[in-house]
Scaffold this active site. Structure first.
Site, PDB file in Angstrom:
ATOM      1  N   HIS A 171      14.236  65.377  74.539  1.00 43.14           N
ATOM      2  CA  HIS A 171      14.279  65.056  73.110  1.00 43.14           C
ATOM      3  C   HIS A 171      14.758  66.265  72.294  1.00 43.14           C
ATOM      4  O   HIS A 171      15.668  66.145  71.462  1.00 43.14           O
ATOM      5  CB  HIS A 171      12.876  64.617  72.666  1.00 43.14           C
ATOM      6  N   GLU A 172      14.172  67.415  72.557  1.00 36.69           N
ATOM      7  CA  GLU A 172      14.543  68.621  71.797  1.00 36.69           C
ATOM      8  C   GLU A 172      15.952  69.092  72.151  1.00 36.69           C
ATOM      9  O   GLU A 172      16.664  69.622  71.302  1.00 36.69           O
ATOM     10  CB  GLU A 172      13.516  69.728  72.010  1.00 36.69           C
ATOM     11  N   HIS A 190      18.140  67.268  69.910  1.00 35.81           N
ATOM     12  CA  HIS A 190      18.276  67.919  68.599  1.00 35.81           C
ATOM     13  C   HIS A 190      19.264  69.066  68.680  1.00 35.81           C
ATOM     14  O   HIS A 190      20.109  69.238  67.796  1.00 35.81           O
ATOM     15  CB  HIS A 190      16.925  68.451  68.120  1.00 35.81           C
TER      16      HIS A 190
END
Length: 148
Positions: free
Chosen positions: A71-72, A75
């Site tokens: 997920h990060e 980003h």
């Protein structure tokens, strides 16, 4: 939007010959570290002085850390210079555009279409697929709807 994210993930996997988020982060010079965070915070992404950081909660289990890293990483790839708020356990249901995009990125990284097809041949329900992949059912359902 989903197609754009899928393309980004496919290019990364092809370029680095892996879908492992830790390896990809290493190739992209993104520092990944574990930190003792509040139990409701899974992790966060930070961009500071041309340095990228993915911080994972050291108290999370291995599956949570893996998904959080994906997920990060999303980003980092999709929102490179935007520092994101902490990924909280309730963020999986977020209406925030950046959080939804990072979630889609994570699902595509863990379950590219060919892997999704293999898994769905072996697992008959979302509960089993969630246990096997560590991906929350709500996000698996989004992937399923996208595949139709």
């Amino acid at each position: 939007m989903t197609y754009y994210i899928k393309q980004k993930v496919e290019k990364l996997i092809k370029k680095f010959k892996t879908n492992n988020p830790y390896d990809i982060a290493d190739f992209l010079n993104i520092n990944v570290l574990e930190w003792n965070l509040h139990k409701d915070i899974l992790g966060f992404y930070k961009y500071e002085k041309k340095t990228k950081w993915i911080v994972l909660n050291s108290n999370s289990n291995e599956d949570e850390q893996y998904f959080t890293c994906c997920h990060e990483l999303g980003h980092s790839v999709l929102h490179e210079r935007f520092n994101t708020p902490h990924l909280r356990r309730d963020t999986m249901f977020s209406i925030n555009k950046f959080e939804r995009e990072a979630n889609m990125f994570a699902v595509e990284l863990i379950l590219p279409d060919h892997v999704w097809n293999e898994y769905t041949n072996h697992y008959s329900c979302l509960n089993d697929l969630e246990r096997a992949t560590g991906i929350p059912q709500s996000l698996l359902l989004a992937k399923l709807n996208q595949m139709e």
